[in-house]
Design a protein around this motif. Structure first.
Motif, PDB file in Angstrom:
ATOM      1  N   ALA A 222     -45.397 -20.268 -14.087  1.00 28.56           N
ATOM      2  CA  ALA A 222     -46.503 -19.405 -14.535  1.00 28.56           C
ATOM      3  C   ALA A 222     -47.709 -19.575 -13.608  1.00 28.56           C
ATOM      4  N   GLU A 223     -47.975 -20.825 -13.200  1.00 28.17           N
ATOM      5  CA  GLU A 223     -49.108 -21.037 -12.273  1.00 28.17           C
ATOM      6  C   GLU A 223     -48.830 -20.388 -10.928  1.00 28.17           C
ATOM      7  N   LEU A 224     -47.590 -20.517 -10.448  1.00 30.80           N
ATOM      8  CA  LEU A 224     -47.263 -19.911  -9.149  1.00 30.80           C
ATOM      9  C   LEU A 224     -47.390 -18.397  -9.230  1.00 30.80           C
ATOM     10  N   GLU A 225     -46.967 -17.844 -10.352  1.00 34.27           N
ATOM     11  CA  GLU A 225     -47.010 -16.375 -10.453  1.00 34.27           C
ATOM     12  C   GLU A 225     -48.452 -15.866 -10.576  1.00 34.27           C
ATOM     13  N   LYS A 226     -49.357 -16.712 -11.089  1.00 34.65           N
ATOM     14  CA  LYS A 226     -50.787 -16.323 -11.057  1.00 34.65           C
ATOM     15  C   LYS A 226     -51.287 -16.349  -9.606  1.00 34.65           C
ATOM     16  N   ILE A 227     -50.798 -17.317  -8.861  1.00 33.22           N
ATOM     17  CA  ILE A 227     -51.179 -17.419  -7.445  1.00 33.22           C
ATOM     18  C   ILE A 227     -50.690 -16.194  -6.670  1.00 33.22           C
ATOM     19  N   PHE A 228     -49.481 -15.729  -7.003  1.00 35.37           N
ATOM     20  CA  PHE A 228     -48.922 -14.559  -6.303  1.00 35.37           C
ATOM     21  C   PHE A 228     -49.836 -13.337  -6.469  1.00 35.37           C
ATOM     22  N   GLN A 229     -50.561 -13.307  -7.604  1.00 36.17           N
ATOM     23  CA  GLN A 229     -51.385 -12.117  -7.863  1.00 36.17           C
ATOM     24  C   GLN A 229     -52.764 -12.164  -7.209  1.00 36.17           C
ATOM     25  N   GLU A 230     -53.090 -13.283  -6.608  1.00 36.38           N
ATOM     26  CA  GLU A 230     -54.424 -13.402  -5.990  1.00 36.38           C
ATOM     27  C   GLU A 230     -54.476 -12.611  -4.683  1.00 36.38           C
ATOM     28  N   ASP A 231     -55.636 -11.989  -4.413  1.00 35.61           N
ATOM     29  CA  ASP A 231     -55.813 -11.320  -3.118  1.00 35.61           C
ATOM     30  C   ASP A 231     -55.629 -12.324  -1.981  1.00 35.61           C
ATOM     31  N   SER A 232     -56.022 -13.567  -2.255  1.00 30.42           N
ATOM     32  CA  SER A 232     -55.975 -14.585  -1.204  1.00 30.42           C
ATOM     33  C   SER A 232     -54.590 -15.219  -1.043  1.00 30.42           C
ATOM     34  N   LEU A 233     -53.572 -14.628  -1.682  1.00 31.22           N
ATOM     35  CA  LEU A 233     -52.206 -15.186  -1.616  1.00 31.22           C
ATOM     36  C   LEU A 233     -51.789 -15.667  -0.206  1.00 31.22           C
ATOM     37  N   PRO A 234     -52.017 -14.878   0.862  1.00 33.95           N
ATOM     38  CA  PRO A 234     -51.509 -15.304   2.180  1.00 33.95           C
ATOM     39  C   PRO A 234     -52.073 -16.647   2.655  1.00 33.95           C
ATOM     40  N   THR A 235     -53.301 -16.958   2.287  1.00 34.07           N
ATOM     41  CA  THR A 235     -53.819 -18.266   2.700  1.00 34.07           C
ATOM     42  C   THR A 235     -53.613 -19.309   1.607  1.00 34.07           C
ATOM     43  N   LEU A 236     -53.649 -18.857   0.355  1.00 34.81           N
ATOM     44  CA  LEU A 236     -53.575 -19.800  -0.767  1.00 34.81           C
ATOM     45  C   LEU A 236     -52.199 -20.457  -0.920  1.00 34.81           C
ATOM     46  N   LEU A 237     -51.139 -19.656  -0.868  1.00 36.41           N
ATOM     47  CA  LEU A 237     -49.813 -20.230  -1.144  1.00 36.41           C
ATOM     48  C   LEU A 237     -49.414 -21.298  -0.107  1.00 36.41           C
ATOM     49  N   PRO A 238     -49.648 -21.067   1.193  1.00 44.06           N
ATOM     50  CA  PRO A 238     -49.351 -22.155   2.138  1.00 44.06           C
ATOM     51  C   PRO A 238     -50.174 -23.410   1.833  1.00 44.06           C
ATOM     52  N   LYS A 239     -51.422 -23.229   1.391  1.00 45.12           N
ATOM     53  CA  LYS A 239     -52.244 -24.419   1.051  1.00 45.12           C
ATOM     54  C   LYS A 239     -51.656 -25.164  -0.137  1.00 45.12           C
ATOM     55  N   VAL A 240     -51.189 -24.414  -1.123  1.00 43.60           N
ATOM     56  CA  VAL A 240     -50.589 -25.058  -2.303  1.00 43.60           C
ATOM     57  C   VAL A 240     -49.376 -25.882  -1.862  1.00 43.60           C
ATOM     58  N   CYS A 241     -48.572 -25.324  -0.965  1.00 41.41           N
ATOM     59  CA  CYS A 241     -47.390 -26.061  -0.489  1.00 41.41           C
ATOM     60  C   CYS A 241     -47.803 -27.313   0.281  1.00 41.41           C
TER      61      CYS A 241
END
Ligand code: CTP
Length: 433
Positions: A222-241
């Motif tokens: 659920a947290e990851l899927e909220k991240i997917f919806q962020e405009d900042s997804l391209p920079t945010l998801l690599p940071k989360v990883c």
């Protein structure tokens, strides 16, 4: 900025929001009058207050009620004749007026029976309610009355908005609720803030001690899927990883983070598709890109273990089942091998092919697949199914196969006339004898 300046900034944005939404304005003023008549205190809380103060778009309006929100919302809806929904489990409620909805929850204290579990709750005053929240910038309230909305900021969230800091409110916050680790990165990236020094130290401790291991897979998803919806997804998801939060699922996320470029391209495709399609497409692309860099054995394990939406899982399975073979075959072809390209790709869904383009690091694979998607795959024969039946082709599967055969040949000869297509159809019929 002084408190008075914040107050006037807030009042202006709140007023502007009321003006742009007459349905909200009507509903909120009825709610406030109703509460005043019952001497019940109401507060705007959470994301909407933060967004009014920072100039971000306000999507959801949450109200904390000092008292039983469930009873308050039910009584109000009966009095006003509004539609409402009650959520028995958490004793929260939504009240609707035309397209607008307001969520009510009781101001509450929370006790976590164990780290990562959902909290036990008890009614409280607003100050205690704000103290149990995730970050100071999300713990500012505004008391609603018929004369307006007055800020209440016992945790100094306003200073943190000014300093652009994400700060937790107590040292056990990440331990009690490790979803806040994801939230910290999400809000920091969205708002362009950084974690305060102490929050950063506690964040790192939480990662080292693997606090996320107390979260269920469905809460992590659920947290990851909220991240997917962020405009900042391209920079945010690599940071989360890279921050190691996903170690709880696999250590490989740190070593093989997703490509920002692929995520950005995925967002662009979703922007161009219809609203109904784009939500699921974004989920599918984001999971596909996130998992796409991992070793194969881990991908299948994760696909089995994560509670994904059924249709998304099916599409991901279809893609991962063929992507290696397709990549290898596509590397050996060029745009000159049109019929072969058509033969290789036409059986796969557009979604599989798009993810192939997004995830492939080999230019020839991208180029060939895009050539098919934009050109070869869009060429349909001029001849129609009933004309094929007239020629003598049996109804059913053979009609589809004949059309595929003609399209395959047409790939090499795009200017093919209808007469030539009829000849091909007759050849196909011959081949059946
Ligand atoms: N909250 C919290 N801890 C969490 C989740 C939520 O303290 N793990 C509180 C925060 O005060 C938050 C509010 O509940 O502001 C509402 O939560 P949510 O709707 O998830 O967040 P928003 O702040 O509204 O953010 P968004 O803009 O993403 O909806």
């Amino acid at each position: 900025m002084t408190f008075e300046e914040w107050q006037s900034l807030f009042s202006e944005s709140y007023k502007a929001f009321n003006e742009t939404s007459p349905a909200f304005k009507e509903l909120i003023s009825e709610v406030v009058s109703f509460a005043e008549a019952r001497a019940t205190s109401l507060y705007l809380v959470g994301g909407s207050v933060r967004d009014f103060l920072t100039g971000h778009e306000v999507k959801d309006v949450d109200i904390a009620v000092e008292g039983d929100a469930f009873v308050f919302a039910e009584d109000f809806a009966a009095y006003f004749g509004a539609d409402f929904k009650l959520y028995e489990k958490f004793r929260t409620a939504s009240v609707m007026n035309r397209a607008v909805s307001i969520d009510f929850a009781s101001a509450r204290a929370e006790v976590y029976p164990e780290p990562g579990a959902l909290p036990q709750v008890a009614f409280s005053d607003i100050k205690t309610d704000l103290k149990r929240r995730d970050f100071t910038v999300n713990a500012i309230a505004a008391r609603l009355s018929s004369s307006g909305a007055e800020l209440f900021d016992p945790n100094d969230g306003l200073s943190d908005i000014r300093a652009k800091k994400i700060r937790i409110l107590h040292k056990d916050s990440f331990k009690d609720d490790p979803t806040r680790l994801f939230r910290a990165l999400r809000f920091a990236e969205r708002l362009g803030y950084t974690l305060s020094e102490k929050t950063k130290i506690l964040f790192n401790e939480a990662v080292e001690n693997n606090f996320c291991s107390t979260l269920s897979n469905s809460r992590i998803c659920a947290e990851l899927e909220k991240i997917f919806q962020e405009d900042s997804l391209p920079t945010l998801l690599p940071k989360v990883c890279k921050s190691a939060l996903l170690r709880v699922l696999s250590f490989s996320f740190e070593a093989f983070p997703p490509s920002s470029f692929a995520l950005e391209e995925a967002q662009q495709i979703c922007l161009k598709s219809s609203k109904e399609q784009s939500e699921e497409l974004l989920l599918y692309f984001s999971w596909g890109i996130l998992l796409g860099n991992l070793p194969d054995s881990e991908i299948s394990q994760l696909l089995e273990m994560l509670p994904l939406k059924r249709t998304v899982r099916k599409k991901l399975e279809a893609y991962f089942a063929v992507r290696k073979d397709l990549e290898t075959a596509l590397e050996e072809l060029s745009e000159d091998h049109r019929a072969k390209l058509y033969g290789l790709l036409h059986k796969h869904s557009e979604e599989t092919l798009l993810l192939l383009v997004l995830n492939s690091k080999r230019p020839i694979v991208r180029k060939n697949t895009l050539f098919f998607l934009k050109y070869l795959g869009t060429m349909t024969p001029k001849i129609k199914p009933d004309e094929l039946i007239q020629i003598g082709i049996p109804e059913g599967v053979h009609i589809r196969l004949a059309l595929e055969f003609i399209a395959y040949k047409k790939a090499d000869n795009p200017k093919m006339s209808k007469d030539e297509e009829i000849i091909l159809a007759k050849n196909y019929l011959e081949s059946l004898k």
